[in-house]
Design a protein around this motif. Structure first.
Motif: not given
Length: 584
Positions: A309-333
């Motif tokens: 739950i703390q991780t989800a709150i942190r993602l919301q604070a960082e403006g990230k809607k989906s963790l895996h989309k962010d991870l996918k973008q990082k893997r792509r980069e």
């Protein structure tokens, strides 16, 4: 990946499924049905007028993807609102259209995955595929997805076998299509010894984590927790599911009856509570409007939930809607960076190879230059030795010529000394004649002038001799010409001597004539006759002396002496004419 790109991937499969002839075009009637179904599943108000206007029958022929895209963007995708529709129903529609044509499971029922699991794998493939058409999933993402599925089943993926499989595929290195991926999974090559139910559970877990954004911390955070009610304050067991933006809870794990949800944002927080009211492992989620109390079965479960739950709150604070989309973008980069590094490395390797080839070429050229230099040095040494030998031979030849010239000059100097002594004697006789020619002043002056001319000639001869010495030193190579010149000079000398003898004969004949005249003029005064005889004698002597001087003082050169002797006689000719006139 935005919502439009996700929807376009599924619609692309539906469009290509309707393209039976694989010409890139679909009939208008089929596109009308597809558009109507998209309106329905996307919860968009139907616009039959626009639909009929865009696909009116007076425009013959099927429609390509480029022709369908303007309508799709304007009347469907631009009106889609996130959260207003169930994306799973949209994906099922597109999957149903494309699976009928392309998905071919084992007819004997030996497929590793069921039809529903194949649909979920298709959704996972669309999520992880590249944003390029036709859609493919790169080998890194294939490995990532298979590892996620294997990890959910607590088995380890054989990466070496996967690399062998991809290397055997014609386009494996560039990526796999979804149908190749499903065939690979159904082949059981990487899921040996695992039953279909375990595979289905693993696919469901990965699907919920990646597609439905169910957060995972150590274990999949879906499960039962005790929750305290807000009004009745009683404890009820609920099935909780955590997503990045919301914590939902249901009556049971079938998720048919949703009891509520907790919206998570950057203002929320999680706190651990002490045990009370017979409940242990308690924690609470505080929002801006309410505090939710929950109880886990053990301390480990509570820690997993609080951290998630703390991780989800942190993602919301960082403006990230989906963790895996962010991870996918990082893997792509990271893949792009690896490709860039690989390309840079290949470019550097190519450049180093070119430099090495250039270095080897230059070394070869250097070796050739060294070899050429050695050959040139050898040729230069040989040429220098040959030139030195020629120089030594020439020096010896010149020394011999110089010695011969010195000997010739010495002999000429000795001869000059003798000639000068003879000239001195002749000079004395001239002085005696001058005393005798007082009465013949004009003849004497001419003789004096002739003597001065003779002296000038002598001086000129001396200067020419000096110049000749220098020429002899400088022109040592002309020995043969010098010898020929000496021989020619000797011949001219003999010619001059012969001419002198002829002149003497003529003079004797003239004297005989004078004697006859003297006999005929016996009446002439004896003193005058004596003076005339002395004058003739003196003239004879002067001529003889001049001839001798010309022979001695004439420069060594072809054709000069005869000219000088003729000049001397020409100088004395007036004197003889005056003498003859006086005698007459």
């Amino acid at each position: 990946m935005d919502l439009r790109a996700e929807l376009l991937k599924s619609i692309w499969y539906a469009f290509t499924a309707l393209d039976v002839e694989k010409s890139g075009k679909v009939s208008k009637s089929q596109l009308k049905v597809l558009s109507h179904n998209l309106y329905t599943v996307l919860c968009i108000p139907h616009d039959p007028v626009a639909l009929e206007e865009h696909f009116r029958d007076d425009d013959d022929g099927p429609v390509s993807s480029q022709g369908y895209m303007p309508y799709l963007n304007k009347y469907i995708l631009d009106k889609v609102e996130e959260g207003a529709f169930v994306k799973e129903n949209f994906d099922e529609l597109c999957w149903t259209l494309t699976a009928k044509k392309n998905y071919k499971p084992d007819r004997n029922g030996n497929s590793v995955v069921s039809h529903q699991d194949a649909f979920k794998l298709w959704c996972l493939f669309n999520f992880l595929s590249e944003d390029k058409y036709p859609l493919v999933m790169v080998p890194d993402e294939v490995e990532y997805l298979l590892k996620k599925i294997c990890t959910a089943m607590n088995v380890e993926l054989n990466c070496c076998e996967l690399e062998d499989y991809l290397s055997q595929e014609p386009q494996g290195q560039a990526g796999l299509t979804v149908w190749q991926f499903l065939d690979m999974v159904n082949s059981g090559r990487f899921l040996r010894g695992i039953d279909q139910e375990a595979v289905s559970m693993a696919v469901e877990e990965v699907y919920q984590e990646v597609i439905e954004d169910v957060l995972k911390q150590a274990r999949s955070l879906r499960g039962y927790l005790w929750k305290r009610g807000q009004l009745r304050r009683n404890w009820s067991e609920r099935w909780f599911m955590l997503k990045p933006s919301v914590l939902s809870y249901y009556m049971s794990e079938e998720r048919k009856e949703k009891k509520g949800s907790i919206a998570l944002d950057k203002h929320c927080c999680v706190e651990v509570l002490p045990d009370r009211d017979g409940k242990r492992c308690m924690f609470c989620v505080k929002t801006s409007s309410r505090t939710y109390e929950m109880s886990a079965s053990d301390t480990r479960q509570r820690q997993e939930w609080t951290l998630a739950i703390q991780t989800a709150i942190r993602l919301q604070a960082e403006g990230k809607k989906s963790l895996h989309k962010d991870l996918k973008q990082k893997r792509r980069e990271q893949r792009e960076q690896r490709e860039q590094r690989k390309a840079a490395k290949e470019e550097e390797t190519q450049r180093l190879k070119q430099l090495q080839e250039e270095k080897e070429r230059k070394l070869q050229e250097l070796e050739l230059l060294k070899e050429a230099q050695r050959q040139a040095e050898i040729l230069l040494q040989e040429e220098e030795q040959r030139r030195r030998q020629q120089h030594e031979e020439m020096q010896r030849t010149l020394e011999i010529q110089l010695q011969e010239a010195e000997q010739a000059r010495a002999s000429m100097q000795a001869e000059m000394v003798l000639k000068e002594a003879e000239a001195e004697r002749q000079r004395k006789r001239i002085l005696e004649l001058e005393a005798m020619q007082e009465r013949l002043q004009e003849a004497l002056q001419q003789e004096v002038k002739a003597r001065q001319d003779e002296e000038a000639v002598r001086y000129a001869q001396a200067r020419l001799l000096a110049e000749e010495e220098e020429k002899l030193k400088q022109l040592m190579k002309l020995k043969e010409e010098q010898e020929e010149y000496i021989i020619k000079t000797q011949r001219e000398k003999q010619v001059l001597k012969q001419e002198m003898e002829n002149k003497n004969k003529c003079l004797e004949e003239a004297q005989k004539q004078l004697e006859e005249v003297r006999v005929n003029r016996q009446r002439v005064d004896q003193d005058v006759m004596a003076a005339q005889r002395k004058l003739r004698q003196a003239s004879t002597n002067v001529k003889h002396w001049n001839v001798q001087m010309n022979r001695l003082m004439h420069p060594i050169g072809p054709g000069d002496k005869r000219t000088n002797v003729s000049g001397v006689f020409a100088g004395y000719q007036p004197l003889l004419s005056r003498r003859d006139s006086s005698l007459k």
